[in-house]
Design a protein around this motif. Sequence first.
Motif, PDB file in Angstrom:
ATOM      1  N   ASP A 161       0.830  -1.213   0.000  1.00 13.03           N
ATOM      2  CA  ASP A 161       0.000   0.000   0.000  1.00 13.03           C
ATOM      3  C   ASP A 161       0.863   1.262   0.000  1.00 13.03           C
ATOM      4  O   ASP A 161       0.514   2.269  -0.619  1.00 13.03           O
ATOM      5  CB  ASP A 161      -0.972  -0.003   1.200  1.00 13.03           C
ATOM      6  N   LEU A 162       2.026   1.189   0.665  1.00  9.85           N
ATOM      7  CA  LEU A 162       2.926   2.343   0.687  1.00  9.85           C
ATOM      8  C   LEU A 162       3.569   2.547  -0.689  1.00  9.85           C
ATOM      9  O   LEU A 162       3.673   3.676  -1.185  1.00  9.85           O
ATOM     10  CB  LEU A 162       3.998   2.154   1.766  1.00  9.85           C
TER      11      LEU A 162
ATOM     12  N   ASP B 237       2.269   1.699  -3.497  1.00 11.50           N
ATOM     13  CA  ASP B 237       1.220   2.245  -4.375  1.00 11.50           C
ATOM     14  C   ASP B 237       1.041   3.742  -4.145  1.00 11.50           C
ATOM     15  O   ASP B 237       0.853   4.505  -5.098  1.00 11.50           O
ATOM     16  CB  ASP B 237      -0.111   1.521  -4.126  1.00 11.50           C
ATOM     17  N   LEU B 238       1.114   4.152  -2.869  1.00  9.06           N
ATOM     18  CA  LEU B 238       0.940   5.574  -2.557  1.00  9.06           C
ATOM     19  C   LEU B 238       2.100   6.404  -3.115  1.00  9.06           C
ATOM     20  O   LEU B 238       1.900   7.499  -3.640  1.00  9.06           O
ATOM     21  CB  LEU B 238       0.815   5.783  -1.043  1.00  9.06           C
TER      22      LEU B 238
ATOM     23  N   THR C 275       1.771   9.327  -6.062  1.00  6.01           N
ATOM     24  CA  THR C 275       2.108  10.694  -5.652  1.00  6.01           C
ATOM     25  C   THR C 275       3.250  11.288  -6.465  1.00  6.01           C
ATOM     26  O   THR C 275       3.390  12.504  -6.581  1.00  6.01           O
ATOM     27  CB  THR C 275       2.482  10.707  -4.149  1.00  6.01           C
TER      28      THR C 275
ATOM     29  N   THR D 220      -1.083  15.924  -6.156  1.00  5.98           N
ATOM     30  CA  THR D 220      -1.223  15.295  -4.841  1.00  5.98           C
ATOM     31  C   THR D 220      -1.774  16.304  -3.842  1.00  5.98           C
ATOM     32  O   THR D 220      -2.085  17.439  -4.196  1.00  5.98           O
ATOM     33  CB  THR D 220       0.127  14.704  -4.379  1.00  5.98           C
TER      34      THR D 220
ATOM     35  N   ALA E  14      -1.590  13.540   1.581  1.00  2.24           N
ATOM     36  CA  ALA E  14      -0.838  12.399   1.034  1.00  2.24           C
ATOM     37  C   ALA E  14       0.647  12.542   1.333  1.00  2.24           C
ATOM     38  O   ALA E  14       1.323  11.564   1.678  1.00  2.24           O
ATOM     39  CB  ALA E  14      -1.071  12.294  -0.473  1.00  2.24           C
TER      40      ALA E  14
ATOM     41  N   LEU F 245       2.828   9.957   3.489  1.00  3.11           N
ATOM     42  CA  LEU F 245       4.067   9.377   2.958  1.00  3.11           C
ATOM     43  C   LEU F 245       5.241   9.626   3.893  1.00  3.11           C
ATOM     44  O   LEU F 245       6.068   8.739   4.108  1.00  3.11           O
ATOM     45  CB  LEU F 245       4.381   9.976   1.580  1.00  3.11           C
TER      46      LEU F 245
END
Length: 392
Positions: free
Chosen positions: A44-45, A47-48, A52, A58, A62, A66
């Motif tokens: 998930d990180l 993907d973030l 971004t 962004t 976000a 991060l």
Amino acid sequence: MRVIGLMSGTSYDAIEAAAADLALDGDTLLLRPLGHLSVPYPDDLRDLIGATLPPAATTTQAVCALDTGVGRAFADAAGRALREVCDGAADLVVSHGQTMHHWVEDGTVRGTLQLGQPAWIAEATGLPVVSDLRSRDVAAGGQGAPLVGMTDTLLLRALPGTPAALNLGGIANVTVLAPGAEPLAFDTGPANALLDAAVRHFTGGTAGYDEDGRRAAAGRTSPRLLRALLDDPYYRRPAPKTTGKEHFHLPYLQRALEAEPTPDPDDVVATLTRLTAVTVADACRGHGVTELVVSGGGTRNPVLMRMIAEELPGVRLRPSDDLGLPSDAKEALAFAVLGFLTVHGLPGTLPSGTGARRATLLGSITPGSAPLRLPEPAAQAPRLLRVDRHPH
């Protein structure tokens, strides 16, 4: 001093953690690698980060998420390195963080943003942390990159001829040490940045990179697409210069493919692999390089390595492992060296490599759980790096 270096590059697939015992002996920096490990980012990180990075828009929410997420992931990697590589004892952690933006206008770097809040690392390990290593060089008029130039230069000084060190990450960078000249370090262009973006795009995200160069091997270079890609003015700009994924990303590739349609995905991958080989070779030929010491994830792509060798006949290619620095851990060890220099009051940049007005002390220091005590400032900066190849 026992130092843990933490690095995540422009490919943002994993955090590399490497530990070393470092000591100054006159003009020589002694480095004894203790081991290294690679800690994949949680999905998930990752993907973030991908959602971004430029050219995406962004939010500050976000960015904040991060900063915490990357900080906690780096803290986890530092904790593992402390336990598994350092037998629970270390003096310092040096964190590169995750580059989210390298702000370049007309060849001038205006700012650089690495996320990964160091407080999480200090809290998890109890150790002081040196972080944000690029900003000071930018403030002094430099590019803030490539920062491996210092470690490369100390390592290459023992080699004859005109040796160079090449790192093949998302972006390819080279450090050249010509006799009687100041060291030169610069980004040659993309290494895996466009390749990975292409593979992810063509496979709908089921593959993240060209494993073992199989797709490139199955395809053929398109001369027209290669010519269009090589037309980028970046390649003609003089060093020192830096670039990043703000420039070399999927929409960039898609624009090139609109201009020069290339129907077979494997042909596109083959052409992008050849692009890296040609731009690396042009940079090396331009500076009379006689030997190339190679590191980074791109060394695991045999097709890329073969193409670089084809483009540079007569130049000896060898992995940094030959000189005692494991290819996968070299950048993390380079940042460990930079943090060690900082706490000893020594600059970590070469103005000829980054274009800064002067050499600067790099980074900010976050105290650990004990009061912050820095070593006595070193009397002289090292000229050479000696690697002890017999880890404990």
